[in-house]
Design a protein around this motif. Structure first.
Motif, PDB file in Angstrom:
ATOM      1  N   SER A  71       0.808  -1.225   0.000  1.00  0.00           N
ATOM      2  CA  SER A  71       0.000   0.000   0.000  1.00  0.00           C
ATOM      3  C   SER A  71       0.839   1.271   0.000  1.00  0.00           C
ATOM      4  N   PRO A 103      -2.574   0.036   7.660  1.00  0.00           N
ATOM      5  CA  PRO A 103      -3.646   1.032   7.798  1.00  0.00           C
ATOM      6  C   PRO A 103      -3.232   2.461   7.494  1.00  0.00           C
ATOM      7  N   GLU A 104      -2.001   2.861   7.883  1.00  0.00           N
ATOM      8  CA  GLU A 104      -1.619   4.268   7.735  1.00  0.00           C
ATOM      9  C   GLU A 104      -1.428   4.698   6.280  1.00  0.00           C
ATOM     10  N   PHE A 106      -3.276   3.320   3.716  1.00  0.00           N
ATOM     11  CA  PHE A 106      -4.427   2.810   2.971  1.00  0.00           C
ATOM     12  C   PHE A 106      -5.510   3.878   2.877  1.00  0.00           C
ATOM     13  N   THR A 107      -6.075   4.028   1.677  1.00  0.00           N
ATOM     14  CA  THR A 107      -7.166   4.978   1.456  1.00  0.00           C
ATOM     15  C   THR A 107      -8.240   4.336   0.590  1.00  0.00           C
ATOM     16  N   PHE A 124      -4.958  -6.756   6.149  1.00  0.00           N
ATOM     17  CA  PHE A 124      -4.416  -5.611   6.866  1.00  0.00           C
ATOM     18  C   PHE A 124      -3.457  -6.046   7.975  1.00  0.00           C
ATOM     19  N   HIS A 141       0.688   3.148  12.451  1.00  0.00           N
ATOM     20  CA  HIS A 141      -0.741   3.468  12.483  1.00  0.00           C
ATOM     21  C   HIS A 141      -1.262   3.510  13.909  1.00  0.00           C
ATOM     22  N   GLN A 145      -6.900   4.395  12.931  1.00  0.00           N
ATOM     23  CA  GLN A 145      -6.594   4.193  11.511  1.00  0.00           C
ATOM     24  C   GLN A 145      -6.872   2.761  11.069  1.00  0.00           C
ATOM     25  N   SER A 148     -10.532   2.674  10.498  1.00  0.00           N
ATOM     26  CA  SER A 148     -10.854   3.466   9.317  1.00  0.00           C
ATOM     27  C   SER A 148     -10.489   2.722   8.032  1.00  0.00           C
ATOM     28  N   ALA A 149      -9.372   2.013   8.032  1.00  0.00           N
ATOM     29  CA  ALA A 149      -8.947   1.282   6.838  1.00  0.00           C
ATOM     30  C   ALA A 149      -9.982   0.236   6.443  1.00  0.00           C
ATOM     31  N   GLN A 152     -12.905   2.020   4.901  1.00  0.00           N
ATOM     32  CA  GLN A 152     -12.610   2.516   3.567  1.00  0.00           C
ATOM     33  C   GLN A 152     -12.628   1.394   2.536  1.00  0.00           C
TER      34      GLN A 152
END
Length: 380
Positions: A71, A103-104, A106-107, A124, A141, A145, A148-149, A152
């Motif tokens: 990622s 996670p940090e 990833f969008t 993840f 992360h 986060q 959140s990942a 998303q």
């Protein structure tokens, strides 16, 4: 008839930081050159394909992109693997394409690019939801986060998701293992992988342990944490289908299952391993050396071996015992019977028809039990 390879692994070695326990083939680079990475992977793939050494099937079962941290690459480079490998090879209804992510980095936009390329599963590297544990590991992360990942990914339409957790942290790292498991369950992901922390040579963790700055947990706590997780996840409806992996029905990793059943696979990238027709080979581990060799000749082979019949049997036994399907012991001869009966009497195994399956307590001793059975078969 020549067996064709239906499983491919691609290594993306780049990481923003190396974690304290990591001995993987990673290359620390916060802004890696994705264009060069993809070109090198393409060059190696074409060279292997043209040599006929690893004949690919017209339709693949799985593609797995691991790392490192895939990622951190611009999403288009992962997506373009579909054209590199060939979209026609990905037309199987059950085709599984997994990409690992932190996670940090990833969008949702990244997930949309991956999905457009054909990726349909994300794994993840969460490891923990405790900020203190994450800082100790060197993870970048936060617990927020991680949550959140997952959101998303779902927003982008990818729902086949897995999270990794690490247990057996040093005594000095204060965190609640039960809380980590419960918070993973709260995410509602269909797959969870657990990995016991090990001290690998050359890592920061190894240096800390050897210098007395860190102390690994006693075997008892390591065992207790594993068994707590196994019981909790089974109680939540997850199938403990392999020593380290749990899945809701229908969500077991197809790629990993293929490797555990002895299927052939092709590995591309630095440090990647391949296996086909009783032969194994692997690439140069260091990214720069690997890339330069591939750019020159298309080949960055680090070594190769042909498995002997004895090695093949040992590997088959070990791989089978690490899965919930277990090992068919009916063709191993009478020498296996007393060993299996002893395991069952100690609560380490159970029988299902002709198959011997280890219990969670047995999986904690997987390597020892495999060697014990192998010794009995050799005496036979």
């Amino acid at each position: 008839m020549t067996t064709r390879i239906t499983n491919v692994y691609v290594h993306a070695p780049f990481c923003a930081r190396r974690c304290c326990y990591c001995d993987f083939a990673v290359h620390v680079d916060r802004n890696p050159d994705g264009r060069r990475w993809l070109a090198v992977i393409r060059r190696e793939f074409e060279a292997v394909r043209d040599s006929g050494e690893a004949p690919l099937a017209e339709v693949l079962d799985t593609l797995y992109v691991g790392g490192g941290t895939p990622s951190v690459l611009d999403g288009r480079y992962i997506a373009e693997l579909s054209d590199l490998i060939g979209r026609g090879r990905m037309r199987s209804p059950g085709f599984e394409w997994t990409v690992e992510a932190n996670p940090e980095s990833f969008t949702r936009e990244l997930a949309l690019q991956w999905q457009a390329g054909g990726a349909n599963r994300i794994s993840f590297g969460v490891q923990s939801f405790d900020p203190r544990a994450l800082r100790w590991m060197g993870r970048l992360h936060s617990p927020e986060q991680a949550k959140s990942a997952v959101r998303q990914a779902r927003a982008a339409g990818i729902t086949n998701l897995s999270v990794d957790l690490i247990f057996g942290l040093p005594d000095s790292v204060s965190r609640s293992w039960r809380d980590d498991i419960e918070r993973a369950l709260d995410l509602g992901v269909p797959h969870i992988s657990l990995y016991g922390l090990t001290v690998e040579k050359g890592t920061n963790l190894c240096r800390a342990v050897s210098q007395g700055r860190a102390r690994m947990p006693a075997d008892r706590r390591y065992r207790e944490e594993y068994l707590i997780a196994a019981e909790t996840l089974a109680g939540a409806g997850y199938d403990h289908y392999e020593v380290s992996n749990f899945a809701l029905p229908g969500f077991a990793s197809r790629h990993n299952r293929a490797c555990w059943t002895g299927a052939s696979y092709l590995g591309l990238g630095n440090g990647a391993h391949s296996y086909h027709s009783g032969r194994r080979w692997w690439n140069e581990r260091e990214w720069g050396t690997y890339a330069e060799r591939v750019e020159r000749s298309g080949n960055a082979r680090g070594g190769t071996e042909a498995l002997t019949p004895e090695q093949s049997r040992l590997e088959r036994v070990w791989l089978a015992l690490r899965t919930a399907d277990g090992l068919d012991t009916s063709d191993l001869g009478a020498g296996a019977n007393p060993v299996v009966r002893d395991w069952m009497s100690r609560g380490l195994a159970r029988r299902t028809g002709v198959r011997t399956c280890l219990t969670p307590a047995g999986w904690l001793l997987l390597d020892d039990l495999t060697l014990e059975l192998e010794a009995a078969l050799n005496r036979q």
